[in-house]
Design a protein around this motif. Structure first.
Motif, PDB file in Angstrom:
ATOM      1  N   ILE A 139      -6.681  -1.472 -21.554  1.00  0.00           N
ATOM      2  CA  ILE A 139      -5.753  -2.610 -21.508  1.00  0.00           C
ATOM      3  C   ILE A 139      -4.437  -2.186 -22.146  1.00  0.00           C
ATOM      4  CG2 ILE A 139      -5.313  -4.955 -22.338  1.00  0.00           C
ATOM      5  CD1 ILE A 139      -8.383  -5.355 -22.320  1.00  0.00           C
ATOM      6  N   GLU A 140      -3.342  -2.398 -21.422  1.00  0.00           N
ATOM      7  CA  GLU A 140      -2.015  -2.048 -21.939  1.00  0.00           C
ATOM      8  C   GLU A 140      -1.480  -3.195 -22.786  1.00  0.00           C
ATOM      9  OE1 GLU A 140       2.524  -1.153 -20.377  1.00  0.00           O
ATOM     10  OE2 GLU A 140       0.920  -1.384 -18.906  1.00  0.00           O
ATOM     11  N   LEU A 141      -0.857  -2.866 -23.906  1.00  0.00           N
ATOM     12  CA  LEU A 141      -0.243  -3.865 -24.779  1.00  0.00           C
ATOM     13  C   LEU A 141       1.271  -3.700 -24.753  1.00  0.00           C
ATOM     14  CD1 LEU A 141      -2.624  -3.643 -27.887  1.00  0.00           C
ATOM     15  CD2 LEU A 141      -2.763  -5.213 -25.933  1.00  0.00           C
ATOM     16  N   LYS A 142       1.964  -4.788 -24.447  1.00  0.00           N
ATOM     17  CA  LYS A 142       3.425  -4.805 -24.515  1.00  0.00           C
ATOM     18  C   LYS A 142       3.801  -5.656 -25.713  1.00  0.00           C
ATOM     19  CE  LYS A 142       5.740  -5.777 -20.879  1.00  0.00           C
ATOM     20  NZ  LYS A 142       6.197  -6.422 -19.636  1.00  0.00           N
ATOM     21  N   TRP A 143       4.656  -5.120 -26.585  1.00  0.00           N
ATOM     22  CA  TRP A 143       5.008  -5.788 -27.833  1.00  0.00           C
ATOM     23  C   TRP A 143       6.442  -6.283 -27.793  1.00  0.00           C
ATOM     24  CZ3 TRP A 143       1.759  -6.312 -32.106  1.00  0.00           C
ATOM     25  CH2 TRP A 143       0.532  -5.651 -32.012  1.00  0.00           C
ATOM     26  N   LEU A 144       6.639  -7.512 -28.257  1.00  0.00           N
ATOM     27  CA  LEU A 144       7.965  -8.048 -28.530  1.00  0.00           C
ATOM     28  C   LEU A 144       7.977  -8.349 -30.026  1.00  0.00           C
ATOM     29  CD1 LEU A 144      10.724  -9.076 -27.556  1.00  0.00           C
ATOM     30  CD2 LEU A 144       9.658 -11.331 -27.315  1.00  0.00           C
ATOM     31  N   VAL A 145       8.704  -7.548 -30.780  1.00  0.00           N
ATOM     32  CA  VAL A 145       8.741  -7.670 -32.240  1.00  0.00           C
ATOM     33  C   VAL A 145      10.116  -8.183 -32.635  1.00  0.00           C
ATOM     34  CG1 VAL A 145       8.453  -6.448 -34.423  1.00  0.00           C
ATOM     35  CG2 VAL A 145       7.113  -5.748 -32.432  1.00  0.00           C
TER      36      VAL A 145
END
Length: 147
Positions: A54-60
Motif C-alpha cells: 500500500i502506497e502512502l502519500k503524506w501531506l504534512v
C-alpha cells in the motif's frame, strides 16, 4: 479427488494474487501536522509500504494550516484524505458534528490503558467512549466517517 485438490489450490493462488494486486494499487493519503512524532512516523512508512504494498502519500502541514484544510475537507465532504491526525482541540468538536468513527474493532493485543491517561481522557468522546490512539500527547489518527 486429485483434480479437485488442484482446482482448489489454483483458486487459492488466484485469489491470493488478486488480493496482492488490489493492495498494490491502493494509495492512502494522510494529512498530518508537522511535528517530530509525525515526521518520525512518515520516516517509517516505507516499512509499511514494503510489508503491505500500500502506497502512502503524506501531506504534512503546520498545525493551523492543517486544521483549516482538514476541517474544510471534512465539512464539505471533499474526501481528499483517507487518514487525518487531529488533536484534543478538534476531538470534541468533530465528535459533536458526527465526523468521527471510533475504532471499535482493535486488534486483540491493543490495550487502551497503555495510552497515557491524560491523552486518553482528553480524547474521550462526550458519550464516554474513548477512541484508540497512539500513546502521544500530540495528534491522534482518526479515519473520517464513511461517505
Amino acid at each position: 479427488m486429485r483434480s479437485q485438490t488442484l482446482l482448489f489450490s489454483a483458486a487459492v493462488v488466484a485469489l491470493s494474487a488478486a488480493s496482492a494486486a488490489a493492495r498494490a494499487e491502493t494509495t492512502l493519503t494522510i494529512a498530518t501536522v508537522n511535528n517530530p512524532d509525525m515526521v518520525m512516523m512518515r520516516k517509517y512508512s516505507s516499512n509499511f509500504e514494503k510489508a503491505t504494498g500500500i502506497e502512502l502519500k503524506w501531506l504534512v502541514l503546520e498545525e493551523n494550516v492543517l486544521r483549516q484544510r482538514v476541517t474544510t475537507d471534512i465539512s464539505t465532504k471533499g474526501g481528499q484524505f483517507d487518514i487525518i491526525t487531529i488533536g484534543m482541540y478538534e476531538t470534541p468538536l468533530w465528535s459533536k458534528a458526527k465526523w468521527l468513527t471510533p475504532f471499535d474493532d482493535t486488534p486483540e493485543g491493543y490495550d487502551l490503558n497503555d495510552v497515557l491517561p491524560t491523552v486518553r481522557d482528553g480524547l474521550s468522546r462526550p458519550c464516554g467512549t474513548a477512541s484508540p490512539t497512539r500513546a502521544s500527547s500530540t495528534p491522534c489518527p482518526f479515519m473520517p466517517r464513511a461517505r
